[in-house]
Scaffold this active site. Structure first.
Site, PDB file in Angstrom:
ATOM      1  N   ARG A  43       0.813  -1.220   0.000  1.00 29.24           N
ATOM      2  CA  ARG A  43       0.000   0.000   0.000  1.00 29.24           C
ATOM      3  C   ARG A  43       0.847   1.271   0.000  1.00 29.24           C
ATOM      4  O   ARG A  43       0.491   2.260  -0.649  1.00 29.24           O
ATOM      5  CB  ARG A  43      -0.951  -0.029   1.196  1.00 29.24           C
ATOM      6  CG  ARG A  43      -1.950  -1.164   1.102  1.00 29.24           C
ATOM      7  CD  ARG A  43      -2.973  -1.082   2.211  1.00 29.24           C
ATOM      8  NE  ARG A  43      -3.888  -2.200   2.161  1.00 29.24           N
ATOM      9  CZ  ARG A  43      -4.916  -2.343   2.978  1.00 29.24           C
ATOM     10  NH1 ARG A  43      -5.155  -1.431   3.898  1.00 29.24           N
ATOM     11  NH2 ARG A  43      -5.709  -3.402   2.879  1.00 29.24           N
ATOM     12  N   ASP A 144     -15.607   8.474   9.955  1.00 25.91           N
ATOM     13  CA  ASP A 144     -14.498   7.557   9.690  1.00 25.91           C
ATOM     14  C   ASP A 144     -13.238   8.403   9.574  1.00 25.91           C
ATOM     15  O   ASP A 144     -13.305   9.606   9.269  1.00 25.91           O
ATOM     16  CB  ASP A 144     -14.744   6.773   8.388  1.00 25.91           C
ATOM     17  CG  ASP A 144     -13.930   5.487   8.341  1.00 25.91           C
ATOM     18  OD1 ASP A 144     -14.520   4.412   8.581  1.00 25.91           O
ATOM     19  OD2 ASP A 144     -12.714   5.548   8.093  1.00 25.91           O
TER      20      ASP A 144
END
Length: 281
Positions: A43, A144
Site C-alpha cells: 500500500r 471515519d
C-alpha cells in the site's frame, strides 16, 4: 496475493516497518500487527511511486518532519481497512429496530466506522422500516478517519452486484438504478441520503465533533485495530454520549466486558450503560 506479488523495486527494512507501526499508532491508534509487513509494503509503495521517492525512509522522514502535512491523510487512508457490506452481522439490525420503536422523540444514531457507507445506509434502511414516517426526523452521524472511504460513502453509488443481497423491496424502495452509461450501478435515494451526515473523525482526537446523546452507537470491527488502553479510553468517552437506555453495538470478534465498567453486556455483542435502566449498581 496481488500485494505480495508486486515487484520489489523498493526496500522496506525492519526499521522502516517499525517506524510505520509507530507512526500509524500515534496518528490513528492502530496497533499494526507484525504480520502486516506485506500489506504495508504494497500500500505504501504505491504512494512512494506517486511521489517519485525511491526509499521508504525518505517518505517516513517527510511524515515525521511535517506533522501538519496533507500527506498524513494519504498515509492513514492507505493503511486503514474498509471491509464492509450491507447488513453485515445482520443480527444487530432487528435489535436496533425494536429499540428505536420503543423510544420517544427523535432518533439519533452514531456509526463511528462508516467506511464506504454500507453500514450507515443499512442503519438508515432499518430506521425507515422501523419508524415509518417518523424516520424523516431520525439522524445518523457517520464518521471515519479515511477520507477516501467517506467520499465513496457520501456519494452513495454502488455496483448493482453489491446490492443484490438486499431484498427486492429494499432495492426498489431505497435505490435508484442507473441507466445508459451508469446501468451497472445504483444510487441511494434522496430520502435515505437525507438521513445520514458524513464527516471525518479520528477516534484518537482530543475532541470529537459529534453531538449526543445517541440512541445507539455502532462501533463495529474497528476496536480490534486498537490496543487495549486505547479501546478503554474510547469506550469511556462513548458512555456520556449515549442516552441512559442507549445501546452500543460491537463487532463479532470484539469483547468490551473486561475493558471498562461503563458498559454491561445485554446480548450478543450489544451493550448498555452500567448506570442505565436495569443496572444492578
Amino acid at each position: 496475493m496481488t500485494e505480495v506479488a508486486e515487484s520489489r523495486d523498493l526496500k522496506l527494512t525492519h526499521e522502516d516497518f517499525e517506524r510505520v507501526r509507530r507512526l500509524i499508532h500515534e496518528r490513528a491508534g492502530i496497533a499494526l500487527a507484525l504480520h502486516k509487513k506485506e500489506m504495508v509494503y504494497s500500500r505504501l509503495a504505491r504512494r512512494l511511486r506517486t511521489l517519485g521517492l525511491n526509499q521508504f525512509r525518505a517518505y517516513l522522514d517527510l511524515l515525521d518532519g511535517h506533522p501538519d502535512s496533507t500527506e498524513w491523510e494519504h498515509f492513514v487512508n492507505a493503511l486503514t481497512t474498509n471491509l464492509t457490506s450491507f447488513f453485515r452481522e445482520a443480527h444487530h439490525f432487528p435489535i436496533l429496530a425494536d429499540h428505536v420503536r420503543a423510544q420517544s422523540g427523535n432518533i439519533k444514531v452514531w456509526c463511528c466506522a462508516a467506511s464506504t457507507g454500507e453500514e450507515p445506509w443499512s442503519l438508515a434502511m432499518t430506521l425507515t422500516e422501523a419508524l415509518g414516517s417518523k424516520a424523516q426526523s431520525a439522524r445518523i452521524v457517520a464518521t471515519d478517519i479515511d477520507t477516501k472511504a467517506l467520499a465513496t460513502a457520501a456519494a452513495g453509488i454502488y455496483p448493482i452486484a453489491q446490492i443484490e443481497k438486499l431484498s427486492m423491496e429494499q432495492r426498489k424502495r431505497f435505490f435508484m438504478r442507473g441507466v445508459g452509461s451508469r446501468s451497472g450501478v445504483a444510487r441511494v435515494n434522496p430520502a435515505l441520503s437525507a438521513m445520514v451526515e458524513y464527516q471525518q473523525l479520528n477516534l484518537l482526537e482530543a475532541r470529537w465533533n459529534v453531538e449526543g446523546p445517541f440512541d445507539a452507537i455502532f462501533c463495529r470491527n474497528i476496536m480490534i485495530y486498537f490496543d487495549k488502553p486505547t479501546q478503554k479510553r474510547i469506550l469511556e468517552r462513548f458512555a456520556p454520549l449515549l442516552k441512559p437506555n442507549g445501546l452500543l453495538f460491537a463487532g463479532h470478534s470484539e469483547n468490551f466486558t473486561y475493558l471498562t465498567d461503563a458498559f454491561r453486556l445485554q446480548g450478543h455483542t450489544v451493550y448498555g450503560l452500567s448506570s442505565g435502566p436495569g443496572s444492578r449498581s
